[in-house]
Write a protein that holds these residues in place. Sequence first.
Motif, PDB file in Angstrom:
ATOM      1  N   HIS A  16       0.789  -1.228   0.000  1.00  0.00           N
ATOM      2  CA  HIS A  16       0.000   0.000   0.000  1.00  0.00           C
ATOM      3  C   HIS A  16       0.818   1.275   0.000  1.00  0.00           C
ATOM      4  CE1 HIS A  16      -3.696  -2.101   0.006  1.00  0.00           C
ATOM      5  NE2 HIS A  16      -3.295  -2.865   0.988  1.00  0.00           N
ATOM      6  N   GLN A  17       2.107   1.142  -0.308  1.00  0.00           N
ATOM      7  CA  GLN A  17       2.910   2.340  -0.455  1.00  0.00           C
ATOM      8  C   GLN A  17       2.373   3.133  -1.650  1.00  0.00           C
ATOM      9  OE1 GLN A  17       6.918   1.670  -1.611  1.00  0.00           O
ATOM     10  NE2 GLN A  17       7.494   3.804  -1.314  1.00  0.00           N
ATOM     11  N   ALA A  18       2.402   4.461  -1.525  1.00  0.00           N
ATOM     12  CA  ALA A  18       1.901   5.274  -2.632  1.00  0.00           C
ATOM     13  C   ALA A  18       2.948   5.335  -3.734  1.00  0.00           C
ATOM     14  CB  ALA A  18       1.581   6.666  -2.130  1.00  0.00           C
ATOM     15  N   ALA A  19       2.558   4.990  -4.972  1.00  0.00           N
ATOM     16  CA  ALA A  19       3.464   5.138  -6.104  1.00  0.00           C
ATOM     17  C   ALA A  19       3.389   6.580  -6.580  1.00  0.00           C
ATOM     18  CB  ALA A  19       3.079   4.178  -7.218  1.00  0.00           C
ATOM     19  N   ILE A  20       2.189   7.020  -6.834  1.00  0.00           N
ATOM     20  CA  ILE A  20       1.968   8.395  -7.288  1.00  0.00           C
ATOM     21  C   ILE A  20       0.985   9.050  -6.335  1.00  0.00           C
ATOM     22  CG2 ILE A  20       0.977   9.828  -9.119  1.00  0.00           C
ATOM     23  CD1 ILE A  20       3.276   8.623 -10.350  1.00  0.00           C
ATOM     24  N   ASP A  21       1.351  10.228  -5.877  1.00  0.00           N
ATOM     25  CA  ASP A  21       0.448  10.961  -5.008  1.00  0.00           C
ATOM     26  C   ASP A  21       0.152  12.305  -5.668  1.00  0.00           C
ATOM     27  OD1 ASP A  21      -1.110  11.481  -2.896  1.00  0.00           O
ATOM     28  OD2 ASP A  21       0.481  11.474  -1.375  1.00  0.00           O
ATOM     29  N   VAL A  22      -1.074  12.454  -6.118  1.00  0.00           N
ATOM     30  CA  VAL A  22      -1.476  13.699  -6.771  1.00  0.00           C
ATOM     31  C   VAL A  22      -2.167  14.551  -5.707  1.00  0.00           C
ATOM     32  CG1 VAL A  22      -2.909  14.701  -8.594  1.00  0.00           C
ATOM     33  CG2 VAL A  22      -1.762  12.511  -8.969  1.00  0.00           C
TER      34      VAL A  22
ATOM     35  N   SER B  97      -7.033  15.364  -6.397  1.00  0.00           N
ATOM     36  CA  SER B  97      -6.180  14.668  -5.438  1.00  0.00           C
ATOM     37  C   SER B  97      -6.461  13.187  -5.547  1.00  0.00           C
ATOM     38  CB  SER B  97      -6.489  15.120  -4.010  1.00  0.00           C
ATOM     39  OG  SER B  97      -6.108  16.459  -3.839  1.00  0.00           O
ATOM     40  N   LEU B  98      -5.438  12.394  -5.759  1.00  0.00           N
ATOM     41  CA  LEU B  98      -5.608  10.950  -5.652  1.00  0.00           C
ATOM     42  C   LEU B  98      -4.287  10.258  -5.394  1.00  0.00           C
ATOM     43  CD1 LEU B  98      -5.030  10.116  -8.989  1.00  0.00           C
ATOM     44  CD2 LEU B  98      -7.434  10.590  -8.991  1.00  0.00           C
ATOM     45  N   THR B  99      -4.402   9.120  -4.746  1.00  0.00           N
ATOM     46  CA  THR B  99      -3.213   8.364  -4.417  1.00  0.00           C
ATOM     47  C   THR B  99      -3.267   7.048  -5.166  1.00  0.00           C
ATOM     48  OG1 THR B  99      -3.191   9.362  -2.249  1.00  0.00           O
ATOM     49  CG2 THR B  99      -1.882   7.374  -2.532  1.00  0.00           C
ATOM     50  N   ILE B 100      -2.222   6.763  -5.907  1.00  0.00           N
ATOM     51  CA  ILE B 100      -2.162   5.513  -6.649  1.00  0.00           C
ATOM     52  C   ILE B 100      -1.143   4.623  -5.958  1.00  0.00           C
ATOM     53  CG2 ILE B 100      -1.591   4.475  -8.877  1.00  0.00           C
ATOM     54  CD1 ILE B 100      -2.488   7.472  -9.895  1.00  0.00           C
ATOM     55  N   ARG B 101      -1.574   3.454  -5.571  1.00  0.00           N
ATOM     56  CA  ARG B 101      -0.709   2.573  -4.781  1.00  0.00           C
ATOM     57  C   ARG B 101       0.281   1.838  -5.665  1.00  0.00           C
ATOM     58  NH1 ARG B 101      -6.027  -0.018  -2.389  1.00  0.00           N
ATOM     59  NH2 ARG B 101      -6.733   1.692  -1.066  1.00  0.00           N
ATOM     60  N   ASP B 102       1.372   1.416  -5.036  1.00  0.00           N
ATOM     61  CA  ASP B 102       2.353   0.630  -5.773  1.00  0.00           C
ATOM     62  C   ASP B 102       1.724  -0.703  -6.177  1.00  0.00           C
ATOM     63  OD1 ASP B 102       4.724   0.128  -6.933  1.00  0.00           O
ATOM     64  OD2 ASP B 102       5.762  -0.468  -5.098  1.00  0.00           O
ATOM     65  N   ASN B 103       2.115  -1.193  -7.340  1.00  0.00           N
ATOM     66  CA  ASN B 103       1.655  -2.496  -7.855  1.00  0.00           C
ATOM     67  C   ASN B 103       0.180  -2.557  -8.186  1.00  0.00           C
ATOM     68  OD1 ASN B 103       4.191  -3.312  -7.346  1.00  0.00           O
ATOM     69  ND2 ASN B 103       3.703  -4.523  -5.525  1.00  0.00           N
ATOM     70  N   GLU B 104      -0.473  -1.428  -8.319  1.00  0.00           N
ATOM     71  CA  GLU B 104      -1.903  -1.565  -8.595  1.00  0.00           C
ATOM     72  C   GLU B 104      -2.231  -1.229 -10.043  1.00  0.00           C
ATOM     73  OE1 GLU B 104      -5.045   0.531  -6.506  1.00  0.00           O
ATOM     74  OE2 GLU B 104      -3.950   2.405  -6.675  1.00  0.00           O
ATOM     75  N   PHE B 105      -3.339  -1.772 -10.511  1.00  0.00           N
ATOM     76  CA  PHE B 105      -3.861  -1.436 -11.822  1.00  0.00           C
ATOM     77  C   PHE B 105      -4.921  -0.373 -11.596  1.00  0.00           C
ATOM     78  CE2 PHE B 105      -4.064  -3.170 -16.235  1.00  0.00           C
ATOM     79  CZ  PHE B 105      -4.921  -2.218 -16.734  1.00  0.00           C
ATOM     80  N   PHE B 106      -4.538   0.862 -11.879  1.00  0.00           N
ATOM     81  CA  PHE B 106      -5.394   1.997 -11.567  1.00  0.00           C
ATOM     82  C   PHE B 106      -5.946   2.565 -12.866  1.00  0.00           C
ATOM     83  CE2 PHE B 106      -6.448   6.337 -10.472  1.00  0.00           C
ATOM     84  CZ  PHE B 106      -6.932   6.238  -9.181  1.00  0.00           C
ATOM     85  N   THR B 107      -7.231   2.878 -12.878  1.00  0.00           N
ATOM     86  CA  THR B 107      -7.828   3.396 -14.111  1.00  0.00           C
ATOM     87  C   THR B 107      -8.418   4.777 -13.905  1.00  0.00           C
ATOM     88  OG1 THR B 107      -8.322   1.193 -14.943  1.00  0.00           O
ATOM     89  CG2 THR B 107      -9.612   2.985 -15.841  1.00  0.00           C
ATOM     90  N   LEU B 108      -8.136   5.657 -14.884  1.00  0.00           N
ATOM     91  CA  LEU B 108      -8.811   6.953 -14.935  1.00  0.00           C
ATOM     92  C   LEU B 108      -9.927   6.811 -15.962  1.00  0.00           C
ATOM     93  CD1 LEU B 108      -5.719   9.320 -15.119  1.00  0.00           C
ATOM     94  CD2 LEU B 108      -7.233   9.001 -13.167  1.00  0.00           C
ATOM     95  N   LEU B 109     -11.144   6.978 -15.498  1.00  0.00           N
ATOM     96  CA  LEU B 109     -12.299   6.768 -16.367  1.00  0.00           C
ATOM     97  C   LEU B 109     -13.113   8.046 -16.428  1.00  0.00           C
ATOM     98  CD1 LEU B 109     -14.319   4.855 -17.865  1.00  0.00           C
ATOM     99  CD2 LEU B 109     -15.272   4.315 -15.635  1.00  0.00           C
ATOM    100  N   GLY B 110     -13.528   8.423 -17.613  1.00  0.00           N
ATOM    101  CA  GLY B 110     -14.358   9.615 -17.718  1.00  0.00           C
ATOM    102  C   GLY B 110     -14.669   9.924 -19.161  1.00  0.00           C
ATOM    103  N   PRO B 111     -15.657  10.773 -19.389  1.00  0.00           N
ATOM    104  CA  PRO B 111     -16.035  11.091 -20.765  1.00  0.00           C
ATOM    105  C   PRO B 111     -14.946  11.919 -21.459  1.00  0.00           C
ATOM    106  CG  PRO B 111     -17.261  12.467 -19.230  1.00  0.00           C
ATOM    107  CD  PRO B 111     -16.496  11.480 -18.406  1.00  0.00           C
ATOM    108  N   SER B 112     -15.063  12.027 -22.760  1.00  0.00           N
ATOM    109  CA  SER B 112     -14.095  12.773 -23.550  1.00  0.00           C
ATOM    110  C   SER B 112     -13.987  14.215 -23.042  1.00  0.00           C
ATOM    111  CB  SER B 112     -14.547  12.755 -25.007  1.00  0.00           C
ATOM    112  OG  SER B 112     -13.582  13.358 -25.795  1.00  0.00           O
TER     113      SER B 112
END
Lengths: 269, 363
Positions: free
Chosen positions: B5-11, B28-43
């Motif tokens: 659960h270490q943060a890879a990217i901390d926005v 603001s969002l925290t992306i954890r190490d080793n995770e498959f993180f998705t940014l989802l949203g309309p165009s």
Amino acid sequence: MATKNFDLRSYKGFRFLTILCLVILYAPLVIVTIYSFNDSKSITIWEGFSFRWYIDMFSGPESAKFKLAAWNSFVIAIAAATIATTIATLSATSLVRGGMFRTRTLSLGLISLPLMVPEIVTAVATLIFFNTIGFDRGLLTIVIAHIVFCIPFAYLPIAARMQGIEDSYEQAAQDLYASKFQTFTKILMPLMMPGIISGFLLAFIVSLDDFIITNFVKGAGVETLPTAIFGSVKQGIKPNIMAISTALLAVSVMFVTLSYFVSKSEQKD
Amino acid sequence: MTDQHQAAIDVRNVVKKFGNFTALENVSLTIRDNEFFTLLGPSGCGKTTLLRSIAGFEQVTDGEIQLFGDDIADLPPNKRPINTVFQNYALFPHMSILENIMFGVEMRGNDKAVARTRAGEMLELVQLSQFAQRKPSQLSGGQQQRVALARALAPQPRVLLLDEPLSALDLKLRKAMQLELKAMQRETGITFIFVTHDQEEALTMSDRIAVMSDGKVQQLGGARDIYETPDNVFVADFIGETNLLKITVDQIIDGRAHCQLGGGHKLTCNEVQGIGVGTQVHLSVRPERLFLSTQPFEEESMAATVIENIYVGTDVQSIVQLNDGPKMTIRTQNSELGNKAVFDLGTNVFVSMEAGAARLLHG
Ligand SMILES: Nc1ncnc2c1ncn2[C@@H]1O[C@H](COP(=O)(O)OP(=O)(O)OP(=O)(O)O)[C@@H](O)[C@H]1O
Ligand SMILES: [Mg+2]
């Protein structure tokens, strides 16, 4: 066929005009080319086919003068085209890729303006410039003048090519740890190469063919092929001039064609 | 050493403006190490902008981005241990496939032999070894996509950014690549930040998803959280299909909200923090969690008339008109014809929902 009547692209009668234009444009060249193979000392009376004036070109009484002039022309063209292409490549890089700096539009205009300035004006101005700074006229002044007027010719195909290269390749390179310099040498330069070669060939041929500016800035006794031909023609046209002109024409056509195909061939990817 | 659960990217509170236009509004969002993180949203919601800010191609107007605890604002893209799979792949056209993949490894300071070995391994991983000497233009779209992936993975980045890498592929290939990507992420242990506007793709692949719209993060959570407990109307509507009903909360008893739908229909659902009695809010019910019957199934079953049946392969989608109320959509699985029956047009039916299916929404 019914569709033929509606073909907006066909304007009847214009074909005739086009052919007329082509005839007017090319008739003199065709005649010079044909008569360069004439086996006669006269320039107007056909006496049969021969290579005599081409042999004369290499061994005739004027051959030494023309060989030296041709060599000068070649050296000047190589030097001028190389330096002009280098400068043009760097300018294109900063103008197309340098972002929006304030003088960008102005710079873009200025770099292609010389193409529209009457050559005689450039020639006189260059001569005055060299006189003012007290520069002795000779081979070097010709090279400098040629570099200057060759830049826009080299610039245009290079910039055109560069505008066609998406900046995502450069971003990908930087994303993959390449420095700015590595991105330039390993990605941008190879992608621009067709434009650079095409620009070089164009600059080379423009330099090789130039007469007006050369005639103004050359020192006494220094001749290029065009000035040598002009000097010779002043004393009356001899058939050997036709052979030399035809040879020069052949070289020009070859280079322009090469330049065209280089810039075309790589546009596909 | 790297715990899960270490943060890879901390926005942190990132704002990005283009002139007057705000593309990212206090993200603001925290992306954890080793995770498959998705940014989802309309165009146009700012996904690419956020990704480019992380990669270093955009400078944020305000806020901070940390990579494993360090502020990376001053690092140019070529100094960040982050690689990108670009949407258009951006494979170098003048290099062979092998040279493309070697590029990043070499630029990172390894010599040619090391780069060649590494590139060979990557080609094997994406099963394109036989194409090593080809130029990118001689490959199909799917193959180019795999080369782009191999090229980005070869220098062993700590974080991999993927900007809609599958959008140019046909459905079948896309599905196959989704699984491949997911497997690759698990094998390499590299943190993936994946951008898509396809909600189904996001749900299938991600450990966690950030749903974005208008430059803001609307909700962050696992696929299940986002689908089943959306935070607001935007998320409920954007993820999957749903019935959005305007309702009024009558009373709240023991954590259950008793709501009033137009036409005297009543519904009960779990209370949601911050929604009080008397407020007009929205309620979301997924079509597959509703069912139809000819007799009332429970006290709250609502009388309705079937006005449309649409055959969509695996399911039949029925649209019903509640008596004196709104329309609702019900999905019935094609195979399962028990109490989840499909009725002819014009049939008078009752609509009932599974327990816990309805969710109150802010906004
Ligand atoms: N360089 C720029 N200058 C001005 N506006 C920009 C710039 N880049 C992006 N924008 C604007 O910022 C907003 C977000 O753009 P972004 O590319 O991040 O969207 P996106 O979520 O990736 O959309 P898509 O799914 O279409 O790729 C858009 O409205 C876009 O017009
Ligand atoms: Mg985008």
